[in-house]
Design a protein around this motif. Structure first.
Motif, PDB file in Angstrom:
ATOM      1  N   VAL A   8       0.807  -1.222   0.000  1.00 23.67           N
ATOM      2  CA  VAL A   8       0.000   0.000   0.000  1.00 23.67           C
ATOM      3  C   VAL A   8       0.836   1.267   0.000  1.00 23.67           C
ATOM      4  N   VAL A  49      -1.310   1.525  -5.225  1.00 26.40           N
ATOM      5  CA  VAL A  49      -2.459   2.422  -5.403  1.00 26.40           C
ATOM      6  C   VAL A  49      -3.142   2.109  -6.735  1.00 26.40           C
ATOM      7  N   GLU A  78      -5.270  -0.903  -6.741  1.00 27.69           N
ATOM      8  CA  GLU A  78      -6.557  -0.626  -6.101  1.00 27.69           C
ATOM      9  C   GLU A  78      -7.498   0.116  -7.049  1.00 27.69           C
TER      10      GLU A  78
END
Length: 100
Positions: free
Chosen positions: A24, A30, A33
């Protein structure tokens, strides 16, 4: 008087906190995601967010959000106000569509 609401979300993750932080705290994490719809740009050569390269409280860089990884649809002036490796971070970034 306006009402206040609180929401709590939680997830069970089958990985150690160290392994999760390893993912993360990267731009590629990122983008994993956000994908496949959006991709966030960053300066060349930057992937991992490290305390030494984060100007806490100041804009770090302008990132473009690209629809399907190609079409710019938004920008994000990435700003961290707290960054605690292994624990978390607090981001207060301004965007074209919202002040903070």
């Amino acid at each position: 008087m306006p009402r206040s609401h609180t929401f709590t979300f939680s997830s069970v993750l089958h990985a150690s906190p160290e392994r999760i932080w390893e993912r993360v705290s990267t731009l590629s994490g990122v983008n994993a995601e956000l994908g496949p719809w959006l991709r966030m740009t960053g300066p060349r050569g930057l992937d991992r967010f490290e305390p030494a390269n984060i100007p806490v409280g100041q804009r770090m860089f302008r990132s473009w959000l690209l629809l399907l990884g190609v079409v710019p649809v938004e920008f994000d002036d990435l700003t961290f106000v707290r960054f605690e490796p292994g624990r978390g971070f607090l981001e207060r970034s301004s965007m074209a569509s919202q002040r903070v």
